[in-house]
Design a protein around this motif. Structure first.
Motif, PDB file in Angstrom:
ATOM      1  N   LEU A 180       4.666   5.875  -5.019  1.00  0.00           N
ATOM      2  CA  LEU A 180       4.727   6.053  -6.465  1.00  0.00           C
ATOM      3  C   LEU A 180       3.794   7.164  -6.909  1.00  0.00           C
ATOM      4  O   LEU A 180       4.154   8.006  -7.748  1.00  0.00           O
ATOM      5  CB  LEU A 180       4.357   4.741  -7.174  1.00  0.00           C
ATOM      6  CG  LEU A 180       5.377   3.615  -7.063  1.00  0.00           C
ATOM      7  CD1 LEU A 180       4.855   2.367  -7.734  1.00  0.00           C
ATOM      8  CD2 LEU A 180       6.707   4.030  -7.665  1.00  0.00           C
ATOM      9  N   MET A 181       2.579   7.175  -6.337  1.00  0.00           N
ATOM     10  CA  MET A 181       1.595   8.217  -6.668  1.00  0.00           C
ATOM     11  C   MET A 181       2.145   9.593  -6.325  1.00  0.00           C
ATOM     12  O   MET A 181       2.121  10.516  -7.162  1.00  0.00           O
ATOM     13  CB  MET A 181       0.312   7.995  -5.846  1.00  0.00           C
ATOM     14  CG  MET A 181      -0.603   6.960  -6.409  1.00  0.00           C
ATOM     15  SD  MET A 181      -1.654   7.733  -7.672  1.00  0.00           S
ATOM     16  CE  MET A 181      -2.662   6.329  -8.122  1.00  0.00           C
ATOM     17  N   TYR A 200       6.402  15.020  -9.633  1.00  0.00           N
ATOM     18  CA  TYR A 200       7.227  15.154 -10.831  1.00  0.00           C
ATOM     19  C   TYR A 200       6.504  15.975 -11.884  1.00  0.00           C
ATOM     20  O   TYR A 200       7.049  16.947 -12.421  1.00  0.00           O
ATOM     21  CB  TYR A 200       7.589  13.774 -11.369  1.00  0.00           C
ATOM     22  CG  TYR A 200       8.120  13.799 -12.781  1.00  0.00           C
ATOM     23  CD1 TYR A 200       9.382  14.294 -13.073  1.00  0.00           C
ATOM     24  CD2 TYR A 200       7.338  13.328 -13.830  1.00  0.00           C
ATOM     25  CE1 TYR A 200       9.858  14.321 -14.372  1.00  0.00           C
ATOM     26  CE2 TYR A 200       7.810  13.350 -15.130  1.00  0.00           C
ATOM     27  CZ  TYR A 200       9.072  13.845 -15.397  1.00  0.00           C
ATOM     28  OH  TYR A 200       9.539  13.869 -16.673  1.00  0.00           O
ATOM     29  N   ILE A 210      11.189  10.864 -12.109  1.00  0.00           N
ATOM     30  CA  ILE A 210      10.405  10.327 -10.998  1.00  0.00           C
ATOM     31  C   ILE A 210      11.289   9.672  -9.942  1.00  0.00           C
ATOM     32  O   ILE A 210      11.064   9.886  -8.750  1.00  0.00           O
ATOM     33  CB  ILE A 210       9.310   9.380 -11.535  1.00  0.00           C
ATOM     34  CG1 ILE A 210       8.321  10.205 -12.381  1.00  0.00           C
ATOM     35  CG2 ILE A 210       8.571   8.706 -10.396  1.00  0.00           C
ATOM     36  CD1 ILE A 210       7.226   9.404 -13.016  1.00  0.00           C
ATOM     37  N   SER A 246       5.054  10.604  -8.626  1.00  0.00           N
ATOM     38  CA  SER A 246       4.625  10.931  -9.990  1.00  0.00           C
ATOM     39  C   SER A 246       3.922  12.269 -10.017  1.00  0.00           C
ATOM     40  O   SER A 246       4.197  13.121 -10.879  1.00  0.00           O
ATOM     41  CB  SER A 246       3.682   9.842 -10.516  1.00  0.00           C
ATOM     42  OG  SER A 246       4.274   8.585 -10.403  1.00  0.00           O
ATOM     43  N   LEU A 247       3.008  12.492  -9.069  1.00  0.00           N
ATOM     44  CA  LEU A 247       2.277  13.752  -9.024  1.00  0.00           C
ATOM     45  C   LEU A 247       3.240  14.923  -8.907  1.00  0.00           C
ATOM     46  O   LEU A 247       3.133  15.918  -9.630  1.00  0.00           O
ATOM     47  CB  LEU A 247       1.302  13.766  -7.833  1.00  0.00           C
ATOM     48  CG  LEU A 247      -0.008  13.029  -8.029  1.00  0.00           C
ATOM     49  CD1 LEU A 247      -0.749  12.904  -6.717  1.00  0.00           C
ATOM     50  CD2 LEU A 247      -0.881  13.786  -9.027  1.00  0.00           C
ATOM     51  N   PHE A 267       0.823  -1.200   0.000  1.00  0.00           N
ATOM     52  CA  PHE A 267       0.000   0.000   0.000  1.00  0.00           C
ATOM     53  C   PHE A 267       0.863   1.259   0.000  1.00  0.00           C
ATOM     54  O   PHE A 267       0.615   2.202  -0.759  1.00  0.00           O
ATOM     55  CB  PHE A 267      -0.911  -0.041   1.227  1.00  0.00           C
ATOM     56  CG  PHE A 267      -1.852   1.098   1.310  1.00  0.00           C
ATOM     57  CD1 PHE A 267      -2.526   1.555   0.192  1.00  0.00           C
ATOM     58  CD2 PHE A 267      -2.081   1.722   2.510  1.00  0.00           C
ATOM     59  CE1 PHE A 267      -3.399   2.614   0.274  1.00  0.00           C
ATOM     60  CE2 PHE A 267      -2.949   2.779   2.602  1.00  0.00           C
ATOM     61  CZ  PHE A 267      -3.610   3.224   1.481  1.00  0.00           C
ATOM     62  N   ILE A 325       2.500   1.978  -3.353  1.00  0.00           N
ATOM     63  CA  ILE A 325       1.574   2.631  -4.286  1.00  0.00           C
ATOM     64  C   ILE A 325       1.481   4.116  -3.954  1.00  0.00           C
ATOM     65  O   ILE A 325       1.558   4.980  -4.831  1.00  0.00           O
ATOM     66  CB  ILE A 325       0.186   1.945  -4.234  1.00  0.00           C
ATOM     67  CG1 ILE A 325       0.303   0.505  -4.764  1.00  0.00           C
ATOM     68  CG2 ILE A 325      -0.847   2.724  -5.011  1.00  0.00           C
ATOM     69  CD1 ILE A 325      -0.974  -0.292  -4.676  1.00  0.00           C
ATOM     70  N   MET A 355      11.195  10.752  -5.947  1.00  0.00           N
ATOM     71  CA  MET A 355      10.950   9.809  -4.841  1.00  0.00           C
ATOM     72  C   MET A 355      11.734  10.212  -3.596  1.00  0.00           C
ATOM     73  O   MET A 355      11.297   9.961  -2.480  1.00  0.00           O
ATOM     74  CB  MET A 355      11.377   8.398  -5.242  1.00  0.00           C
ATOM     75  CG  MET A 355      10.260   7.591  -5.840  1.00  0.00           C
ATOM     76  SD  MET A 355      10.847   5.934  -6.146  1.00  0.00           S
ATOM     77  CE  MET A 355       9.778   5.503  -7.500  1.00  0.00           C
TER      78      MET A 355
END
Lengths: 281, 281, 281, 281
Positions: free
Chosen positions: B185-186, B192, B206, B189-190, B179, B182, B210
């Motif tokens: 990563l979300m 970035y 990305i 990405s957002l 969880f 995820i 992180m």
């Protein structure tokens, strides 16, 4: 029995009872505060505020004399208090001996702090001027302030609870501290080998990279030492995620112990559900 | 039965019993520490301190020879210890075979770390000079230090508890790790897509953003990468508030598991001291 | 009944049963993973890794074509999967209608995310070149990546638990969120009025000083906006101490709810200690 | 009884019943929201948003007049509401006296905040221009905004719960606050003596080094004041590790109290749905 002996005994008895009354006022053991305690607490608080505020030059320069007088008066009162405590302590059986009992009482942590709160004043007063360079004067000022703040802790039930909690949870704490030390050493060594080449000023050696580890693992994160290499950042990310959970442990142990202790103090003893007798934990 | 056979058996028995006594000293299984354990722990601690302090040039330069001698002596002792452990392990049934048993014992994590703690010394000693450039030497130093720190963990009950906790809570941990990955990563990405144009050096791609996500979600917050656009700050605020709670979870799971495990190990069932019946809490 | 009708029914039945088998494979409801699920999970994971790694120019430039081909193939598979899911959903009674049922199924969050994961590919393919400026292309890339990450959450029991927890604790969460919003507004307004004159670039207006509030109250503390006036620092200290406890609350509520939910799932139903029947919470 | 007296009583009764109905609408005590409450909440929210958004020059300059008109209308409505509340409060027995009762009602915290939300408008309107320099105008704007945000808290059950929790846990909180103050003073004094020579601008005096202590102990860690000496860093590391656990305590106490209170309010005792007996958890 001669009359003289009688008088001596009588005087000793009345002196004893005065001593006992004094001791009762000075060292209340029922947890409440006597009027004397409150007077001393207020005096220490004012004293600590004065010593703190004194470090602000703008305030100190308004009236340096006022700060000096207030300090002298306070030390005088603390000295009288200290002498009276020492004089009356022989009332207690374990400090009964006039010399060795008093000495042992003087070496208890509480009395030792009381002494540290007044001693710097006399050292600064009596030492030959040549001996007191700036560093020693600053050290005396530090001792004076820290000891007076520490004197407040005598009256803080929070501190007494904390000492109790640390004692009750010492096994867990030692386990966790050993484990965290290993973690800290590992993190510091890894970051030293990963970053020392890229940032020789910030990760110059392992003791220095321990500063990074502590500030990261406690999640303070000042940002004065930050990994910049890819390896360093990857390791730092893993250390941050893994380590923070483990570093939160001693806090959690102390915290839950503190809560338990407080509940226990308030609630009274635990009873066995079978025989209804008290269970000493 | 010839006399010779008798003697052989006798010598084998006495050797066996010496081996067994040695094995008992080297590998105590009752959780306590033998005098030998304490000697080794103190030696490792001194060793780790020496290796750490050695990285401070000012201290290393006082007497490089002293550090060298101490390291050589330590490695000699560790080597003897390692060989004796390997020799005596055949006493245990599962490592009974003289060759394969010893090999399997040598490959257990604990013994493997013991080997890593001494191997770099011999590699550096025996390797032809031309092969050992600075990077390899640094790698050998890192392995040497990390393995010696890791050796301490053999004696830390905290680490054993942790391994137990991680094993007991593995289902929850995997769920949470999936969880959180995820979420990570979300968030990365957002950020970035929101910041890469305004700060192409700090959110270049990305994987780099992180770094921001981990440092923010663990609440370390160095401040080396900070969103500056309105969109980026809005997203960062939402991520910080939402994510921190979720990121605190694995810490909480490990922490509570650790406490449970420690309580369980120490206590067994609680008995009433008066009637000796079990008290269900 | 004519033979033709018979055949139609038969063909429909066999089609139905194939649909049902397909539906069973695509939408397992028992919580386990079919081989098909595992294939899709691995494909999505590889896809997400590719899309993330692609943002690193050095890696992307090795073989832009490989990334393109892998993306095209993935989209092809995801499209087939999407169409099959849509085709077979009529097996479920609530999505039984060939048109409206399928439309309602397509609008469920899970299927909508599936669509978002493939749609950007076709939009970029079909749109006239003139329309696709850089901003729109970047938006499409963002949607593509975020939707594919989101697709993974379908398989994460952690996310399902979280949704359950948020639903179960919604009353507390709303109370806390309202309260925290008031706290956030108060903190931001106070700091704006205290600092705007001294730092007009960092506390230019209240929305901007909200950035400070969020970063401080979550204890991230980047240090990009820091109060410098005495009033500002005093207020910030009070806000930090008061606010952090209150800001830790939603995390605590979600965290404890998460733990409860996980325990509940693992343990099975709670029984009443009086009548031994199951208690639905 | 004369007819006139009769009429007076009648009119007073009808006035009373209108007052009572009005009071019932204005001051609902059953925890729900009347249509009037919802209207006022929405109006305050819009108002707060307007006042916050107004500080962004770009938005304010679109139409300064619109903001002015909206503020004037809001104040008019709030004034009517305030007057009606004050007029109808005599319905309650404890505020029954037409003058003193109303005065006491006006001085309750809730009504006082209502007054602060409208007063700045009239002060700014009526004060002679010469008196209102920029600082006073800014102060009036701050009071206006803060009081309107505070008005929202009347409707937040979270705030009422918090006040209840603080009251229920006041003994623990005082203990902890005293203890933490001692810790804070100790940390600040130690860091002052350790760092003042090396960084006379950042640790100029003890009040200033308190800023460092608060930001470190709350783990915010901006990085604007960071120890640089070896002694300072060593002390900071110890303070960070020791102090953070203890600083997390008040948050924990408030947090757990908050959760207890919320559970208590919602539940009452848990009953088994089958046999209706209470379940002791």
């Amino acid at each position: 029995m001669s009359q003289r002996q009688d008088e001596q005994i009588e005087s000793r008895q009345s002196s004893m009872s005065m001593k006992q009354r004094l001791h009762g006022v000075l060292e209340r053991s029922d947890g409440g505060f006597s009027w004397f305690d409150i007077f001393i607490i207020v005096l220490i608080c004012l004293n600590v505020v004065a010593l703190i505020v004194e470090t602000v030059d703008e305030i100190h320069d308004i009236s340096p004399l006022a700060f000096r007088i207030f300090d002298t008066v306070s030390v005088a009162i603390f000295t009288v208090e200290y002498v009276l405590r020492l004089w009356s302590c022989t009332v207690e059986e374990k400090y009964g001996h006039p010399v060795w009992g008093r000495l042992r009482f003087a070496l208890t942590p509480v009395l030792f702090i009381d002494l540290l709160a007044i001693l710097p004043f006399y050292v600064a007063l009596m030492a030959p001027v040549g001996l007191l360079d700036l560093r020693i004067l600053r050290f005396l000022r530090a001792v004076r302030l820290l000891a007076r703040i520490a004197r407040l802790s005598r009256y803080s039930s929070g501190l007494r609870t904390s000492v109790g909690v640390i004692h009750a949870k010492r096994a867990e704490l030692i386990t966790v501290i050993v484990f965290l030390s290993i973690l800290l050493l590992m993190a510091s060594s890894l970051m030293y080998f990963a970053e020392t080449e890229a940032q020789p000023d910030k990760f110059a050696n392992i003791p220095q990279s321990m500063w990074w580890s502590i500030i990261t693992l406690t999640t303070v994160g000042y940002g004065d030492a930050v990994p910049v290499t890819v390896t360093g950042r990857f390791l730092a990310g893993v250390i941050a995620i893994l380590g923070i959970g483990l570093f939160a442990l001693p806090a959690g142990i102390l915290g839950s112990g503190f809560m338990d202790e407080m509940n226990r103090r308030r609630q009274g003893p635990t009873l066995c559900p079978h025989c209804q007798k008290e269970i000493h934990e």
